[in-house]
Design a protein around this motif. Structure first.
Motif, PDB file in Angstrom:
ATOM      1  N   MET A   1       0.840  -1.173   0.000  1.00  0.00           N
ATOM      2  CA  MET A   1       0.000   0.000   0.000  1.00  0.00           C
ATOM      3  C   MET A   1       0.888   1.240   0.000  1.00  0.00           C
ATOM      4  O   MET A   1       1.370   1.691   1.031  1.00  0.00           O
ATOM      5  CB  MET A   1      -0.896  -0.099   1.237  1.00  0.00           C
ATOM      6  N   ASP A   2       1.173   1.759  -1.153  1.00  0.00           N
ATOM      7  CA  ASP A   2       1.986   2.959  -1.262  1.00  0.00           C
ATOM      8  C   ASP A   2       1.108   4.185  -1.087  1.00  0.00           C
ATOM      9  O   ASP A   2       0.001   4.260  -1.583  1.00  0.00           O
ATOM     10  CB  ASP A   2       2.672   3.033  -2.629  1.00  0.00           C
ATOM     11  N   SER A   3       1.666   5.150  -0.386  1.00  0.00           N
ATOM     12  CA  SER A   3       0.934   6.400  -0.219  1.00  0.00           C
ATOM     13  C   SER A   3       1.804   7.526  -0.755  1.00  0.00           C
ATOM     14  O   SER A   3       3.017   7.408  -0.863  1.00  0.00           O
ATOM     15  CB  SER A   3       0.574   6.621   1.241  1.00  0.00           C
ATOM     16  N   GLU A   4       1.169   8.614  -1.090  1.00  0.00           N
ATOM     17  CA  GLU A   4       1.885   9.780  -1.592  1.00  0.00           C
ATOM     18  C   GLU A   4       2.800  10.328  -0.502  1.00  0.00           C
ATOM     19  O   GLU A   4       2.442  10.322   0.674  1.00  0.00           O
ATOM     20  CB  GLU A   4       0.878  10.859  -2.004  1.00  0.00           C
ATOM     21  N   PRO A   5       3.972  10.841  -0.866  1.00  0.00           N
ATOM     22  CA  PRO A   5       4.830  11.477   0.129  1.00  0.00           C
ATOM     23  C   PRO A   5       4.090  12.653   0.767  1.00  0.00           C
ATOM     24  O   PRO A   5       3.297  13.326   0.123  1.00  0.00           O
ATOM     25  CB  PRO A   5       6.021  11.974  -0.696  1.00  0.00           C
ATOM     26  N   SER A   6       4.372  12.874   2.027  1.00  0.00           N
ATOM     27  CA  SER A   6       3.682  13.925   2.757  1.00  0.00           C
ATOM     28  C   SER A   6       4.636  14.620   3.715  1.00  0.00           C
ATOM     29  O   SER A   6       5.580  14.014   4.216  1.00  0.00           O
ATOM     30  CB  SER A   6       2.519  13.311   3.542  1.00  0.00           C
ATOM     31  N   LEU A   7       4.353  15.880   3.960  1.00  0.00           N
ATOM     32  CA  LEU A   7       5.118  16.607   4.977  1.00  0.00           C
ATOM     33  C   LEU A   7       4.723  16.171   6.382  1.00  0.00           C
ATOM     34  O   LEU A   7       5.448  16.384   7.332  1.00  0.00           O
ATOM     35  CB  LEU A   7       4.880  18.113   4.839  1.00  0.00           C
ATOM     36  N   TYR A   8       3.540  15.564   6.498  1.00  0.00           N
ATOM     37  CA  TYR A   8       3.035  15.142   7.801  1.00  0.00           C
ATOM     38  C   TYR A   8       3.687  13.821   8.187  1.00  0.00           C
ATOM     39  O   TYR A   8       3.103  12.751   8.079  1.00  0.00           O
ATOM     40  CB  TYR A   8       1.505  15.045   7.773  1.00  0.00           C
ATOM     41  N   THR A   9       4.925  13.927   8.635  1.00  0.00           N
ATOM     42  CA  THR A   9       5.785  12.780   8.897  1.00  0.00           C
ATOM     43  C   THR A   9       5.500  12.123  10.241  1.00  0.00           C
ATOM     44  O   THR A   9       5.455  10.912  10.351  1.00  0.00           O
ATOM     45  CB  THR A   9       7.259  13.245   8.867  1.00  0.00           C
ATOM     46  N   VAL A  10       5.306  12.940  11.268  1.00  0.00           N
ATOM     47  CA  VAL A  10       5.179  12.435  12.630  1.00  0.00           C
ATOM     48  C   VAL A  10       3.710  12.294  13.004  1.00  0.00           C
ATOM     49  O   VAL A  10       2.946  13.250  12.890  1.00  0.00           O
ATOM     50  CB  VAL A  10       5.902  13.372  13.626  1.00  0.00           C
ATOM     51  N   LYS A  11       3.345  11.091  13.426  1.00  0.00           N
ATOM     52  CA  LYS A  11       1.963  10.826  13.854  1.00  0.00           C
ATOM     53  C   LYS A  11       1.771  11.125  15.335  1.00  0.00           C
ATOM     54  O   LYS A  11       0.704  11.544  15.761  1.00  0.00           O
ATOM     55  CB  LYS A  11       1.585   9.362  13.593  1.00  0.00           C
ATOM     56  N   ALA A  12       2.820  10.879  16.123  1.00  0.00           N
ATOM     57  CA  ALA A  12       2.741  11.121  17.562  1.00  0.00           C
ATOM     58  C   ALA A  12       4.145  11.194  18.149  1.00  0.00           C
ATOM     59  O   ALA A  12       5.111  10.688  17.564  1.00  0.00           O
ATOM     60  CB  ALA A  12       1.958  10.010  18.253  1.00  0.00           C
ATOM     61  N   ILE A  13       4.218  11.839  19.296  1.00  0.00           N
ATOM     62  CA  ILE A  13       5.468  11.875  20.060  1.00  0.00           C
ATOM     63  C   ILE A  13       5.063  11.762  21.524  1.00  0.00           C
ATOM     64  O   ILE A  13       4.085  12.391  21.937  1.00  0.00           O
ATOM     65  CB  ILE A  13       6.261  13.167  19.760  1.00  0.00           C
ATOM     66  N   PHE A  14       5.755  10.911  22.272  1.00  0.00           N
ATOM     67  CA  PHE A  14       5.428  10.829  23.690  1.00  0.00           C
ATOM     68  C   PHE A  14       6.639  10.414  24.509  1.00  0.00           C
ATOM     69  O   PHE A  14       7.591   9.832  24.012  1.00  0.00           O
ATOM     70  CB  PHE A  14       4.216   9.931  23.972  1.00  0.00           C
ATOM     71  N   ILE A  15       6.570  10.792  25.790  1.00  0.00           N
ATOM     72  CA  ILE A  15       7.613  10.467  26.753  1.00  0.00           C
ATOM     73  C   ILE A  15       6.931   9.743  27.907  1.00  0.00           C
ATOM     74  O   ILE A  15       5.942  10.235  28.455  1.00  0.00           O
ATOM     75  CB  ILE A  15       8.336  11.737  27.268  1.00  0.00           C
ATOM     76  N   LEU A  16       7.477   8.574  28.242  1.00  0.00           N
ATOM     77  CA  LEU A  16       6.933   7.767  29.331  1.00  0.00           C
ATOM     78  C   LEU A  16       8.001   7.599  30.410  1.00  0.00           C
ATOM     79  O   LEU A  16       9.200   7.657  30.121  1.00  0.00           O
ATOM     80  CB  LEU A  16       6.513   6.383  28.821  1.00  0.00           C
ATOM     81  N   ASP A  17       7.557   7.376  31.640  1.00  0.00           N
ATOM     82  CA  ASP A  17       8.524   7.101  32.706  1.00  0.00           C
ATOM     83  C   ASP A  17       8.857   5.607  32.712  1.00  0.00           C
ATOM     84  O   ASP A  17       8.347   4.846  31.893  1.00  0.00           O
ATOM     85  CB  ASP A  17       8.021   7.608  34.055  1.00  0.00           C
ATOM     86  N   SER A  18       9.674   5.188  33.666  1.00  0.00           N
ATOM     87  CA  SER A  18      10.147   3.797  33.684  1.00  0.00           C
ATOM     88  C   SER A  18       9.049   2.797  34.023  1.00  0.00           C
ATOM     89  O   SER A  18       9.248   1.592  33.885  1.00  0.00           O
ATOM     90  CB  SER A  18      11.309   3.650  34.663  1.00  0.00           C
ATOM     91  N   ASP A  19       7.882   3.271  34.448  1.00  0.00           N
ATOM     92  CA  ASP A  19       6.741   2.392  34.702  1.00  0.00           C
ATOM     93  C   ASP A  19       5.751   2.413  33.539  1.00  0.00           C
ATOM     94  O   ASP A  19       4.698   1.773  33.606  1.00  0.00           O
ATOM     95  CB  ASP A  19       6.016   2.813  35.985  1.00  0.00           C
ATOM     96  N   GLY A  20       6.050   3.174  32.499  1.00  0.00           N
ATOM     97  CA  GLY A  20       5.169   3.256  31.346  1.00  0.00           C
ATOM     98  C   GLY A  20       4.084   4.306  31.478  1.00  0.00           C
ATOM     99  O   GLY A  20       3.161   4.361  30.671  1.00  0.00           O
ATOM    100  N   ASN A  21       4.200   5.166  32.485  1.00  0.00           N
ATOM    101  CA  ASN A  21       3.216   6.239  32.669  1.00  0.00           C
ATOM    102  C   ASN A  21       3.548   7.425  31.775  1.00  0.00           C
ATOM    103  O   ASN A  21       4.710   7.810  31.641  1.00  0.00           O
ATOM    104  CB  ASN A  21       3.190   6.701  34.130  1.00  0.00           C
ATOM    105  N   ARG A  22       2.523   8.023  31.210  1.00  0.00           N
ATOM    106  CA  ARG A  22       2.672   9.161  30.304  1.00  0.00           C
ATOM    107  C   ARG A  22       3.122  10.404  31.080  1.00  0.00           C
ATOM    108  O   ARG A  22       2.525  10.791  32.070  1.00  0.00           O
ATOM    109  CB  ARG A  22       1.328   9.438  29.642  1.00  0.00           C
ATOM    110  N   LEU A  23       4.187  11.032  30.580  1.00  0.00           N
ATOM    111  CA  LEU A  23       4.621  12.311  31.118  1.00  0.00           C
ATOM    112  C   LEU A  23       4.290  13.431  30.132  1.00  0.00           C
ATOM    113  O   LEU A  23       3.987  14.548  30.527  1.00  0.00           O
ATOM    114  CB  LEU A  23       6.126  12.302  31.398  1.00  0.00           C
TER     115      LEU A  23
END
Length: 175
Positions: free
Chosen positions: A1-23
């Motif tokens: 499934m090829d898609s057109e190139p896009s500037l919208y590269t990043v879908k998400a960014i997140f940082i979690l602690d060592s227990d997997g909790n969202r910071l």
């Protein structure tokens, strides 16, 4: 499934602690995980797959995920399955290096939470709506112009004091 190139590269960014909790998390594709519950489930799945692994990349739920850990933090950048891993890794490295500079190399949970406003500024300077704006950590730090609360001299290392003095001398000479 090829898609057109896009500037919208990043879908998400997140940082979690060592227990997997969202910071910190930012999702740029609202259709991907529209509810908080779906986002947290995705983050939990990602954390469970990556927190003991010694890799830098994972593929999960049709997403390409690059990640890095530091002391008690896990940093994640998510793109589509077709996304270039090197582009995502450039974002991840820029995020980590920028935070390392503004947090004075103290990239750990407590310091990150104490300076969350600066962390959000860094993220927003690197990515806007999923579009990569900057991948040079030095440029990000200069644009953000944020430093973790200036510590009194007694709490600074000798190297930090010397570096600060050198910078002040350099600027006074240039003027």
């Amino acid at each position: 499934m090829d898609s057109e190139p896009s500037l919208y590269t990043v879908k998400a960014i997140f940082i979690l602690d060592s227990d997997g909790n969202r910071l910190l998390s930012k999702y740029y594709d609202t259709e991907l995980y529209p509810s908080m519950k779906e986002q947290k489930n995705f983050e939990r799945n990602v954390f469970n797959k990556t927190h003991k692994a010694d890799n830098e990349i994972a593929f999960l739920e049709g997403m390409t995920i690059v990640y890095k850990s530091s002391i008690d933090l896990f940093f994640y950048v998510v793109g589509s399955a077709q996304e270039n891993e090197l582009m995502l890794m450039a974002v991840l490295n820029c995020l980590f290096e920028s935070l390392s500079q503004i947090l004075r190399k103290n990239v750990e949970r407590r310091c990150l939470l104490d300076n969350l406003d600066g962390v959000f500024l860094v993220v927003d300077e690197i990515i806007d709506g999923g579009v990569i704006l900057e991948s040079d950590p030095q440029q990000v730090v200069e644009k953000v112009n944020y430093r973790a609360d200036d510590n009194p001299l007694s709490e600074q290392s000798v190297a930090q004091v010397i570096q600060s003095a050198k910078e002040q001398i350099k600027w006074s000479i240039l003027k």
